[in-house]
Write an enzyme that holds these catalytic residues in place. Structure first.
Site, PDB file in Angstrom:
ATOM      1  N   TYR A  31       0.820  -1.216   0.000  1.00 18.95           N
ATOM      2  CA  TYR A  31       0.000   0.000   0.000  1.00 18.95           C
ATOM      3  C   TYR A  31       0.857   1.271   0.000  1.00 18.95           C
ATOM      4  CZ  TYR A  31      -4.018  -2.960   1.210  1.00 18.95           C
ATOM      5  OH  TYR A  31      -4.995  -3.911   1.225  1.00 18.95           O
ATOM      6  N   LYS A  35       3.389 -15.234   2.528  1.00 15.72           N
ATOM      7  CA  LYS A  35       3.326 -15.994   1.278  1.00 15.72           C
ATOM      8  C   LYS A  35       4.783 -16.284   0.928  1.00 15.72           C
ATOM      9  CE  LYS A  35       0.948 -17.615  -2.239  1.00 15.72           C
ATOM     10  NZ  LYS A  35       0.118 -18.835  -2.099  1.00 15.72           N
ATOM     11  N   ASP A  49      -3.117 -17.995   1.847  1.00 11.32           N
ATOM     12  CA  ASP A  49      -4.242 -18.683   1.205  1.00 11.32           C
ATOM     13  C   ASP A  49      -4.823 -19.748   2.136  1.00 11.32           C
ATOM     14  OD1 ASP A  49      -1.714 -19.710   0.862  1.00 11.32           O
ATOM     15  OD2 ASP A  49      -2.102 -20.626  -1.070  1.00 11.32           O
ATOM     16  N   ASP A  63      -5.432  -6.595   6.099  1.00 11.50           N
ATOM     17  CA  ASP A  63      -6.633  -5.879   5.673  1.00 11.50           C
ATOM     18  C   ASP A  63      -7.701  -6.886   5.259  1.00 11.50           C
ATOM     19  OD1 ASP A  63      -8.330  -3.916   4.810  1.00 11.50           O
ATOM     20  OD2 ASP A  63      -7.201  -3.405   3.006  1.00 11.50           O
ATOM     21  N   ASP A  68     -11.202  -8.340   7.704  1.00  6.43           N
ATOM     22  CA  ASP A  68     -12.610  -8.263   7.293  1.00  6.43           C
ATOM     23  C   ASP A  68     -13.245  -9.646   7.248  1.00  6.43           C
ATOM     24  OD1 ASP A  68     -12.448  -5.529   7.057  1.00  6.43           O
ATOM     25  OD2 ASP A  68     -13.567  -5.487   5.167  1.00  6.43           O
TER      26      ASP A  68
END
Ligand code: ATP
Length: 343
Positions: A138, A180, A213, A237, A241
Site C-alpha cells: 500500500y 506468502k 491462502d 486488511d 474483514d
C-alpha cells in the site's frame, strides 16, 4: 497515580451519541481527565479543516485517544480542493505514528446466531488480528508505463520487529504469522524476523507460520485454532474483514491502533458514522464500548477495569439487551444503562 488523560473525539453522525455512552461508562469505572475536541466534518464546519493543530497537539499529549466516527454525505464532494473528514483521521494516524491495528473477534455466546457461519464453527472462537499499518504494497512505489502498471511491496527488518512484538505481547498462547513465503521475498524476510523475535524474546509462546491462502480457508473452516493472527498490511486488511464476519455484526466490532510504547493509541469502532440513523438515539454503542475495553487494556494498562467492562457488556447481552441492528428495540441510552447496571 496521576489521572489518565483521554482525548474524546466524537466526530460525526452517530459519533456524539455513542461517545456519550463511552463517557458515562468511563466515569463509572474510574477517575479520568477528559478533553473533548471536534474532528472530521464537525471540525470542517467549525474551523474549515478536519483536524486542527490544537486538536492534534491535545491528542499527542494524551494517554489515549478515543474516536467515535467521522464522515457523512454532508461532506461528500467531487471538488479535490475541498477538505474531507477522513483526511483528519489519516493525518492523526500518521502524526501519532500508529503502526499496529488490532481487531479482536469474539462471537459472543448471546449473539452466535448473527454469524453467517454455523454455530458449532464459531462457538468458543476468540482471536485477535494484528495488522501492520505503515508498510507493504500500500505504501511502496507504484506507477504505470504504457501497457504496464506496478506496485512494489517493501518491508524493513525494523518494521517487522516492532509489529511482531505487538503480536507476541498480545498473545496468550500462540501467534500465527501470515505470509506468502513460498513466493514473495518480503514474506521470506517477514518469516525470518518474526521467527527470530519469537525465539529470542518470547520463547514461552508458540509460533506457527501459515500461508495466507491457507489462513483464509482456516478462518472459516476452523477459526477456533487461532489466538493471535499476525499479518502484514494487505494480508491483514483482507483477513481482518473476513474474520469480522465470524461475528456477523458490524455494530459490535472494536479496534485499536497502536504506536510506540508510551505513545498514545487510537481506539475506535470498526463501523462508520451511520448517517442513516444519526440523531435518532438508536445506534448500538457496544462497538464503541468494546473500543473502551481495548483502550483500558492496551492503552492505559488498566486490565482489571477492561475485564469488568467486557463482562458487563456480555451480561447485558445475556439478559436480552438488543439494539435495533441486533433485531431488538433498545435505544442507545437504554443499552448504556443496561451495561452500567452491571458495572
Ligand atoms: P464508512 O465508510 O464510514 O465505514 P459506511 O456507510 O460504509 O461508512 P457505516 O456508517 O458503518 O458504514 O454504516 C453501515 C450500516 O450499518 C448503516 O446502515 C448503519 O446504520 C449501520 N450501522 C453502523 N454502525 C452502527 C451502530 N453502531 N449501530 C447501529 N447500526 C449501525
Amino acid at each position: 497515580m496521576a489521572k489518565r488523560r483521554i482525548v474524546l473525539l466524537p466526530g460525526d453522525g452517530i459519533g456524539p451519541e455513542i461517545m456519550a455512552s463511552a463517557r458515562a461508562v468511563l466515569e463509572r469505572l474510574g477517575e479520568f481527565e477528559f478533553e473533548e475536541h471536534l474532528v472530521g466534518g464537525a471540525s470542517i464546519d467549525r474551523y474549515g479543516t478536519p483536524l486542527t493543530d490544537q486538536t492534534l497537539a491535545a491528542c499527542k499529549r494524551a494517554d489515549a485517544v478515543l474516536l467515535a466516527a467521522v464522515g457523512g454525505p454532508k461532506w461528500d464532494t467531487t471538488d479535490p480542493q475541498a477538505p474531507r473528514p477522513e483526511q483528519g483521521l489519516l493525518r492523526l494516524r500518521r502524526e501519532l505514528g500508529l503502526f499496529a491495528n488490532l481487531r479482536p473477534v469474539r462471537p459472543l455466546p448471546a449473539l452466535l446466531d448473527a454469524s453467517p457461519l454455523k454455530r458449532e464453527v464459531v462457538e468458543g472462537c476468540d482471536l485477535l488480528v494484528v495488522r501492520e499499518l505503515t508498510g507493504g504494497i500500500y505504501f511502496g512505489e507504484r506507477g504505470r508505463e504504457g501497457e504496464r502498471a506496478y506496485d512494489t511491496c517493501v518491508y524493513t527488518v525494523g518494521e517487522i520487529e516492532r509489529i511482531a512484538r505487538v503480536a507476541f505481547r498480545s498473545a496468550r498462547r500462540r501467534v500465527t504469522s501470515i505470509d506468502k513465503a513460498n513466493v514473495l521475498e518480503t514474506s521470506r524476510l517477514w518469516r525470518e524476523v518474526v521467527e527470530r523475535v519469537g525465539r529470542q524474546e518470547f520463547p514461552h509462546l508458540e509460533l506457527e507460520h501459515m500461508l495466507v491462502d491457507n489462513a483464509a480457508m482456516q478462518l472459516v473452516a476452523n477459526p477456533r485454532q487461532f489466538d493471535v493472527i499476525l499479518a502484514e498490511n494487505m494480508f491483514g486488511d483482507i483477513l481482518s474483514d473476513e474474520a469480522a464476519m465470524l461475528t456477523g455484526s458490524l455494530g459490535m466490532l472494536p479496534s485499536a491502533s497502536l504506536g510506540e510504547p508510551g505513545k498514545p493509541g487510537l481506539f475506535e469502532p470498526v463501523h462508520g458514522s451511520a448517517p442513516d440513523i444519526a440523531g435518532q438515539g438508536i445506534a448500538n454503542p457496544l462497538a464503541m464500548l468494546g473500543s473502551v475495553v481495548l483502550m483500558l487494556r492496551h492503552g492505559l494498562a488498566m486490565a482489571d477495569q477492561a475485564a469488568r467492562l467486557q463482562s458487563a457488556i456480555e451480561r447485558a447481552l445475556e439478559e436480552g439487551l438488543r439494539t435495533r441492528d441486533l433485531g431488538g428495540s433498545a435505544t442507545t441510552e437504554e443499552a448504556t444503562r443496561a451495561v452500567l447496571a452491571h458495572l
